[in-house]
Motif scaffolding. Structure first.
Motif, short mmCIF file in Angstrom:
data_model
loop_
_atom_site.label_atom_id
_atom_site.label_comp_id
_atom_site.label_asym_id
_atom_site.label_seq_id
_atom_site.Cartn_x
_atom_site.Cartn_y
_atom_site.Cartn_z
N ASN A 282 0.85 -1.19 0.00
CA ASN A 282 0.00 0.00 0.00
C ASN A 282 0.89 1.25 0.00
OD1 ASN A 282 -1.50 2.28 1.37
ND2 ASN A 282 -3.18 0.81 1.16
N GLN A 283 0.71 2.11 -0.99
CA GLN A 283 1.59 3.28 -1.11
C GLN A 283 1.43 4.24 0.07
OE1 GLN A 283 0.52 4.71 -5.03
NE2 GLN A 283 2.20 3.58 -6.00
N ALA A 284 0.21 4.34 0.59
CA ALA A 284 0.01 5.22 1.74
C ALA A 284 0.80 4.71 2.94
CB ALA A 284 -1.48 5.30 2.08
N VAL A 285 0.79 3.40 3.14
CA VAL A 285 1.54 2.81 4.25
C VAL A 285 3.04 3.01 4.05
CG1 VAL A 285 2.16 0.62 5.37
CG2 VAL A 285 -0.24 1.15 4.87
N GLN A 286 3.50 2.80 2.84
CA GLN A 286 4.92 3.02 2.54
C GLN A 286 5.33 4.45 2.87
OE1 GLN A 286 5.00 2.05 -1.60
NE2 GLN A 286 4.69 -0.15 -1.27
N SER A 287 4.48 5.41 2.48
CA SER A 287 4.79 6.82 2.73
C SER A 287 4.80 7.12 4.22
CB SER A 287 3.76 7.70 2.01
OG SER A 287 4.00 9.06 2.29
N ILE A 288 3.82 6.59 4.93
CA ILE A 288 3.73 6.84 6.37
C ILE A 288 4.93 6.26 7.09
CG2 ILE A 288 2.44 6.15 8.45
CD1 ILE A 288 -0.11 6.53 6.73
N ILE A 289 5.35 5.07 6.72
CA ILE A 289 6.52 4.47 7.36
C ILE A 289 7.77 5.30 7.07
CG2 ILE A 289 8.12 2.51 7.23
CD1 ILE A 289 5.67 0.70 7.04
N GLY A 290 7.94 5.71 5.82
CA GLY A 290 9.10 6.53 5.48
C GLY A 290 9.13 7.85 6.22
N TYR A 291 7.96 8.50 6.27
CA TYR A 291 7.89 9.80 6.95
C TYR A 291 8.10 9.62 8.45
CZ TYR A 291 6.30 14.39 8.43
OH TYR A 291 6.24 15.64 9.00
N ALA A 292 7.50 8.59 9.04
CA ALA A 292 7.64 8.36 10.47
C ALA A 292 9.09 8.09 10.85
CB ALA A 292 6.75 7.20 10.91
N ASP A 293 9.76 7.30 10.03
CA ASP A 293 11.17 7.00 10.30
C ASP A 293 12.01 8.27 10.24
OD1 ASP A 293 13.24 4.82 10.64
OD2 ASP A 293 14.00 5.77 8.82
N ALA A 294 11.76 9.11 9.25
CA ALA A 294 12.51 10.36 9.11
C ALA A 294 12.22 11.30 10.28
CB ALA A 294 12.15 11.05 7.80
N SER A 295 10.95 11.39 10.68
CA SER A 295 10.57 12.24 11.80
C SER A 295 11.26 11.80 13.08
CB SER A 295 9.05 12.22 11.97
OG SER A 295 8.66 12.91 13.13
N TRP A 296 11.25 10.48 13.31
CA TRP A 296 11.88 9.94 14.53
C TRP A 296 13.38 10.24 14.54
CZ3 TRP A 296 15.65 6.39 15.81
CH2 TRP A 296 15.67 5.95 17.14
N LYS A 297 14.03 9.99 13.43
CA LYS A 297 15.48 10.22 13.36
C LYS A 297 15.82 11.69 13.53
CE LYS A 297 16.56 6.16 10.54
NZ LYS A 297 16.86 5.63 9.19
N ALA A 298 15.00 12.57 12.97
CA ALA A 298 15.25 14.01 13.10
C ALA A 298 15.08 14.47 14.54
CB ALA A 298 14.31 14.78 12.18
N ALA A 299 14.02 14.01 15.21
CA ALA A 299 13.80 14.39 16.60
C ALA A 299 14.92 13.89 17.49
CB ALA A 299 12.45 13.85 17.08
#
Length: 399
Positions: A282-299
């Motif tokens: 699911n492309q939405a799930v792929q996007s959410i996982i990618g964004y969540a990972d980036a957000s976590w790493k940035a924080a």
């Protein structure tokens, strides 16, 4: 619990060794999570493993057998423990912040309070408390709330404004009330079990009360007051506030990392209802996982950068500047909010799987929301940051 039995004690107090021991506890903490929550406290085998791994001694001075870790190394240990269980990490950080008091009492008193490998100090908030001056010490009365880890603590602390015997408030030269922290054995207090809460249930953050308890001068201290500081290490130029802020932010980071990793594993195998498409496709799930990972790493990167910069600054000047305090406050509050938002998004995408207590989502969602409700997660902290950036005098109460 076999998973916890493998975490053995060690005399190696290097940062790498402490982090490795923290990682070794993750499987056992995850296996014990249901019991931790059901008991509203850390079970004895969990405490045994954490004490053996020296997780409550990471901020104690080396003179007391502690690790005296740099803050950046310490908060990584907290984050790892939180990946196992949020309540265990919360108690660890609360007790470690309290242990900074060891730097402000005479060495003999510090050994009395922290000398045994299982000694833990806990304290809470005590509006309305009083310490009345008497010969050789203080008569202390009050109740203190949100005392995380107090069920396994051996000593308690009581923050109280000080008064002369005739009731006159004792004040600093700047006019502010003089507050002392009184240290006494846990069995001298009345403990009230009030901890019926949504998340972080295993912290057992009870209320304790003392009435007209005598505490001698030697067992009292003014926290973060340089004239009383006994330890010269760079760590003790920090206030407990910065360690609480960064540590509880790291609890949030650990919980959210564990939740994201669990969702990634779920998405590899789960198909959506009435659909042959797996979540991973699911492309939405792929996007959410990618964004969540980036957000976590940035924080996480922002918090770690602030702690490293603060350490370097303190190492050079001997004290923490306002700029460093602002950076720690900003990055820690942001990390808590980012972690909470990540967990909300992930919980939703996990669908009906997430609502079952047997799945690794529901409890973590409650825990992360409880983390964000605590003082360190207040949204008003961003007002303080804004005041500073706009050239205004910032509210210093939480810096």
């Amino acid at each position: 619990m076999n998973d916890l039995a493998g975490a053995t004690s060690s005399t190696d107090l290097s940062a790498a060794a402490c982090l490795a021991r923290a990682r070794s506890l993750i499987p056992g903490l995850q296996a014990a999570a249901d019991r931790i929550e059901a008991n509203n406290e850390l079970p004895s085998d969990v405490l045994d493993a954490m004490h053996d791994a020296r997780m409550f001694r990471l901020l104690l001075p080396r003179s007391l057998g502690g690790a005296e870790l740099r803050p950046i190394d310490y908060i990584q240990c907290v984050e790892v423990i939180a990946q196992g269980d949020a309540s265990a990490a919360w108690c660890m950080n609360q007790g470690s912040g309290c242990s900074m008091a060891a730097a402000y009492v005479a060495p003999a008193i510090a050994r009395e309070v922290f000398g045994h490998p299982r000694d833990v100090l806990a304290w809470g908030q005590g509006p309305g408390a009083k310490a009345i001056r008497t010969d050789g010490g203080w008569r202390v009365t009050g109740s203190w709330t949100f005392a995380s880890g107090s069920r396994h603590a051996t000593w308690l602390g009581a923050h109280a404004p000080c008064f002369e015997a005739d009731g006159t408030p004792i004040r600093h030269p700047d006019g502010k009330s003089w507050e002392r922290t009184m240290l006494f054995r846990r069995d001298l207090a009345r403990i009230d079990d009030v901890w019926n809460v949504m998340g972080l249930r295993g912290t057992g953050s009870d209320t304790y009360t003392i009435k007209d308890l005598f505490v001698d001068d030697a067992h009292s201290l003014t926290r973060e007051y340089p004239p009383e500081r006994q330890e010269t290490g760079t760590l003790y130029a920090f206030q407990a506030m910065q360690l609480y802020a960064a540590g509880f932010a790291s609890v949030g980071l650990g919980v959210s990392r564990a939740m994201l990793d669990a969702f990634i594993e779920l998405a590899k195998t789960k198909s959506q209802a009435w659909s042959k498409e797996s979540l991973r496709d699911n492309q939405a799930v792929q996007s959410i996982i990618g964004y969540a990972d980036a957000s976590w790493k940035a924080a996480r990167a922002g918090l770690h950068a602030a702690m490293v910069d603060a350490w370097n600054q303190v190492s050079q000047s001997g004290e923490l500047t306002l700029e460093s305090r602002i950076a720690v406050r900003e990055s820690s509050t942001y990390a808590i909010h980012a972690a909470r938002d990540l967990c909300h998004h992930i919980f939703h995408e996990a669908g009906s799987t997430a609502i079952f207590s047997a799945a690794p989502f529901e409890r973590r969602l409650r825990d992360i929301n409880s983390v964000s409700q605590q003082t360190q997660g207040r949204r008003t902290h961003f007002e303080t940051i804004g005041q500073y950036l706009l050239g205004m005098p910032p509210d210093r109460r939480w810096l």
